[in-house]
Design an enzyme around this catalytic site. Sequence first.
Site: not given
Ligand code: ARG
Length: 401
Positions: A15, A94, A123, A173
């Site tokens: 990506d 993040r 995110d 992912s």
């Molecule tokens: N659900 C988790 C969160 O919101 C993990 C997100 C993971 N992101 C990913 N690109 N796999 O913190």
Amino acid sequence: MAPNRIVLAYSGGLDTSVAIPWLQEHYDAEVVTLTIDLGMVDLEEIRQRAEAIGAHRALTIDGREDLVRDFLLPALRAGAIYEEQYPLATALGRPLIAQYLVETARAEGAFAIAHGCTGKGNDQVRIDVGVAALAPELKVIAPMREWGMSREEEIEYAAARSLPIRLGRSAYSIDENLWGRSIETGDLEDPWHQPPEDAYAWTRSIADSPDEPVFLELAFEKGVPVALDGEQMPGVDLIRHLNEVAGQHGVGRIDHVENRLVGIKSREVYEAPAAALLHTSHKALEALTLSREQLRLKSRIAQEYADLVYNGQWFTRHREDMDAYIRSTQEHVDGTIRLRLHKGNCTVVGRKSPYALYDLKLATYDRGDTFDHSSAEGFIRIFGLPVRTQNQIQRRETRSD
Ligand code: ARG
């Protein structure tokens, strides 16, 4: 000031690789990539890929110490676990990424930052809100929210431009940092399906984990883990080491149906061996050193703190206020926790502290008991007074139906 410069958070995956030419073409911009190591990343390899794809400049940051000191340890001391399951690895990374993006954009004179988050997840909220808090003048571009390309189309787009992309072999992912590994999509989307063994990379299955348990002693000072088995260890090394040991024993697998901020319920699988072990230990030490009232309020704050981290509200006075309270509660959270790791379980088998509120002379049923049994009677009479009174005046007749 370079008005046509954009700083892109670059992971090296498909990506964000495709995002380099896409941003150049759509914004007629120079793209400066920023790759951040929050765990186990080969920075140099990714940096070279960014250059090969055409980044104006490819920058890297080792963010591990900042992550541990400013995000993971505060979250540990807070006891922050989202929905009683998720230790918040991705969510804690993040805001730090947002912070580095802002610092880099300022140093580079960029007008915008860009990231590879999709429009369905948490995110995007965490990074966009983080950037807005720190640098409201910066534009945020999320190519994946805009371009609407499928994975196949991204691959075609990259092939048409002969980009040296590397396609991950994983069917999922994945996001990872020192605090854990988040695994989504593919077979995991059906919550009835047991996660396939290939979803896991940091933890062994129960069947493959050693038959013999291992014992660890973890020492804390003011709620911060400082030593393992009597040896001082700085945070990054300690967490890496604990991920290794606890992972071997199958500790830290989490399978959860989670409530996302954007309103979707999603099936999430995590591996967080060190985080699981550290939260278990920290909690056990607090049980020994904090009063009943402190524990009760602190567990309410823990939930609030976890929600705040999950919802991307890190850069707020509310978080700082809670940190001030939490810091004060940790004043006497010193001591050592003894743990047993075996077949997926992390069990506290011993605890000691110079500030333990546990007093053997009061607790014992054996000789040496100093508890004044005779005063229990008077205490119970007073304590039970309102119960007695209300029952005398308002007692319901016992009904047979
Ligand atoms: N659900 C988790 C969160 O919101 C993990 C997100 C993971 N992101 C990913 N690109 N796999 O913190």
